[in-house]
Enzyme design. Structure first.
Site, mmCIF file in Angstrom:
data_model
loop_
_atom_site.group_PDB
_atom_site.id
_atom_site.type_symbol
_atom_site.label_atom_id
_atom_site.label_comp_id
_atom_site.label_asym_id
_atom_site.label_seq_id
_atom_site.Cartn_x
_atom_site.Cartn_y
_atom_site.Cartn_z
ATOM 1 N N ASP A 24 0.841 -1.200 0.000
ATOM 2 C CA ASP A 24 0.000 0.000 0.000
ATOM 3 C C ASP A 24 0.877 1.250 0.000
ATOM 4 O O ASP A 24 0.494 2.294 0.521
ATOM 5 C CB ASP A 24 -0.909 -0.030 1.237
ATOM 6 C CG ASP A 24 -2.040 0.982 1.141
ATOM 7 O OD1 ASP A 24 -2.593 1.355 2.200
ATOM 8 O OD2 ASP A 24 -2.357 1.431 0.020
ATOM 9 N N LYS A 67 2.848 3.330 -5.701
ATOM 10 C CA LYS A 67 2.266 2.331 -6.616
ATOM 11 C C LYS A 67 3.285 1.861 -7.658
ATOM 12 O O LYS A 67 3.229 0.738 -8.105
ATOM 13 C CB LYS A 67 1.030 2.920 -7.286
ATOM 14 C CG LYS A 67 0.024 3.513 -6.275
ATOM 15 C CD LYS A 67 -0.261 2.605 -5.082
ATOM 16 C CE LYS A 67 -0.868 3.377 -3.927
ATOM 17 N NZ LYS A 67 -0.861 2.621 -2.650
ATOM 18 N N ASP A 82 -3.220 -3.017 -2.518
ATOM 19 C CA ASP A 82 -4.282 -2.009 -2.560
ATOM 20 C C ASP A 82 -4.127 -1.164 -3.820
ATOM 21 O O ASP A 82 -3.040 -1.084 -4.406
ATOM 22 C CB ASP A 82 -4.206 -1.116 -1.318
ATOM 23 C CG ASP A 82 -5.418 -0.183 -1.201
ATOM 24 O OD1 ASP A 82 -5.269 0.889 -0.608
ATOM 25 O OD2 ASP A 82 -6.492 -0.524 -1.726
ATOM 26 N N ASN A 83 -5.202 -0.520 -4.267
ATOM 27 C CA ASN A 83 -5.168 0.507 -5.316
ATOM 28 C C ASN A 83 -4.703 0.030 -6.684
ATOM 29 O O ASN A 83 -4.082 0.796 -7.432
ATOM 30 C CB ASN A 83 -4.246 1.665 -4.892
ATOM 31 C CG ASN A 83 -4.532 2.172 -3.520
ATOM 32 O OD1 ASN A 83 -3.697 2.093 -2.613
ATOM 33 N ND2 ASN A 83 -5.730 2.720 -3.339
ATOM 34 N N GLU A 135 -11.374 4.163 -1.321
ATOM 35 C CA GLU A 135 -11.857 4.445 0.038
ATOM 36 C C GLU A 135 -12.764 5.687 0.080
ATOM 37 O O GLU A 135 -12.457 6.711 -0.504
ATOM 38 C CB GLU A 135 -10.682 4.617 1.010
ATOM 39 C CG GLU A 135 -9.568 5.501 0.548
ATOM 40 C CD GLU A 135 -8.455 4.750 -0.156
ATOM 41 O OE1 GLU A 135 -8.716 3.675 -0.722
ATOM 42 O OE2 GLU A 135 -7.323 5.242 -0.172
HETATM 43 O O1 LIG Z 1 -0.226 6.935 -2.704
HETATM 44 C C1 LIG Z 1 -0.895 6.210 -1.962
HETATM 45 N N1 LIG Z 1 -0.320 5.509 -0.982
HETATM 46 C C2 LIG Z 1 1.113 5.493 -0.836
HETATM 47 C C3 LIG Z 1 1.722 6.624 -0.035
HETATM 48 C C4 LIG Z 1 3.209 6.486 -0.253
HETATM 49 C C5 LIG Z 1 4.083 6.661 0.931
HETATM 50 C C6 LIG Z 1 5.098 5.629 1.094
HETATM 51 C C7 LIG Z 1 6.189 5.338 0.311
HETATM 52 C C8 LIG Z 1 7.034 4.327 0.876
HETATM 53 C C9 LIG Z 1 8.262 3.830 0.421
HETATM 54 N N2 LIG Z 1 8.941 2.890 1.125
HETATM 55 C C10 LIG Z 1 8.444 2.427 2.288
HETATM 56 C C11 LIG Z 1 7.245 2.879 2.786
HETATM 57 C C12 LIG Z 1 6.543 3.836 2.056
HETATM 58 S S1 LIG Z 1 5.064 4.618 2.453
HETATM 59 C C13 LIG Z 1 -2.371 6.126 -2.127
HETATM 60 C C14 LIG Z 1 -3.022 7.104 -2.882
HETATM 61 C C15 LIG Z 1 -4.407 7.075 -3.038
HETATM 62 C C16 LIG Z 1 -5.092 8.107 -3.856
HETATM 63 C C17 LIG Z 1 -4.675 9.430 -3.797
HETATM 64 C C18 LIG Z 1 -5.317 10.401 -4.556
HETATM 65 C C19 LIG Z 1 -6.398 10.045 -5.369
HETATM 66 F F1 LIG Z 1 -7.037 10.991 -6.079
HETATM 67 C C20 LIG Z 1 -6.826 8.738 -5.426
HETATM 68 C C21 LIG Z 1 -6.166 7.764 -4.670
HETATM 69 C C22 LIG Z 1 -5.159 6.071 -2.423
HETATM 70 C C23 LIG Z 1 -4.525 5.088 -1.676
HETATM 71 O O2 LIG Z 1 -5.228 4.095 -1.079
HETATM 72 C C24 LIG Z 1 -3.137 5.097 -1.532
HETATM 73 O O3 LIG Z 1 -2.556 4.098 -0.810
HETATM 74 MG MG LIG Z 2 -3.982 2.512 -0.483
#
Ligand SMILES: O=C(NCCCCc1cc2cnccc2s1)c1cc(-c2ccc(F)cc2)cc(O)c1O
Ligand SMILES: [Mg+2]
Length: 214
Positions: free
Chosen positions: A141, A144, A169-170, A199
């Site tokens: 998650d 992406k 997810d996603n 969500e």
């Molecule tokens: O980007 C998303 N989740 C990732 C955040 C990245 C942070 C990390 C990088 C990283 C690298 N290494 C280790 C740990 C980590 S944590 C995300 C985005 C949407 C979304 C946003 C706008 C929209 F209009 C529609 C959907 C919906 C979702 O459910 C999501 O999960």
């Molecule tokens: Mg997500």
């Protein structure tokens, strides 16, 4: 209240959720994000799909990539069998600090290990750092465009065994097309799509469950 969205979510949890009650923390966050301000938690609809997979697999060792405010970490940890461990990884230190407090408020801190930093740095050293053989279940998650490279890295680092399950997810919104193509096309995975919604919205999204065949 609070300068960032995660801080406002934490404030809501502290004022509305029952301390030590994981379910009430999950419900409080869902209520807030559905009615006050949207946030990128896996949410209640996709969360129910995730719950059913966690309950089916009963993982002893589980990895979550992408903690955010700790919503899914709390959701997962509340379903884990005794002496099971969820390792959850967050890149953003501000999010990690909030997640630690949400996880503690829910009373699941003894089942959750939160680590900070980029997945590409952490994955190659997890076996040694945590005395792991492999993960029974991995929830993707995070970024992406990292789902695919990190899956390949986990394969190379021997973190997946025959029967390990990946839950992503996603896969539709924002989407992980290269990852989907890989797990659906590879003879080393048995993949299944669970149709759902982004969500707190009516936008189509879904979860992909993929069993590693070794
Ligand atoms: O980007 C998303 N989740 C990732 C955040 C990245 C942070 C990390 C990088 C990283 C690298 N290494 C280790 C740990 C980590 S944590 C995300 C985005 C949407 C979304 C946003 C706008 C929209 F209009 C529609 C959907 C919906 C979702 O459910 C999501 O999960
Ligand atoms: Mg997500």
């Amino acid at each position: 209240y609070g300068s960032t969205r995660p801080e406002r979510i934490l404030a809501e949890v502290k004022s509305k959720a029952t301390r030590g009650d994981a379910r009430s923390v999950v419900d409080t966050i869902d209520q807030y994000c559905r009615h006050q301000e949207w946030a990128m938690n896996v949410g209640d609809e996709k969360g129910t799909i995730l719950d059913s997979i966690v309950c089916e697999v009963k993982p002893r060792a589980m990895l979550e990539l992408g903690t955010y405010c700790g919503y899914s970490a709390v959701r997962i940890a509340s379903l884990l069998p005794p002496n099971s461990r969820l390792i959850t990884m967050e890149f953003n230190p501000v999010f990690a600090a909030i997640a630690r407090q949400v996880i503690a408020w829910a009373g699941v801190e003894d089942k959750v290990v939160l680590i900070e930093g980029p997945s590409g740095d952490w994955i190659p050293k997890m076996k040694k750092e945590f005395g792991l053989t492999s993960f029974d279940l991995v929830f993707l998650d995070h970024w992406k465009d990292c789902y695919l490279p990190d899956t390949k890295l986990m394969e190379e680092c021997g973190l997946l065994r025959t029967g390990s399950i990946l839950v992503a997810d996603n896969v539709i919104c924002p989407g992980a097309p290269d990852y989907l193509e890989y797990v659906r096309g590879s003879p080393r995975y048995e993949s299944k799509y669970f149709r759902s919604h982004l969500e707190y919205t009516r936008v189509e999204d879904g979860i992909e469950k993929s069993v590693f065949l070794g």
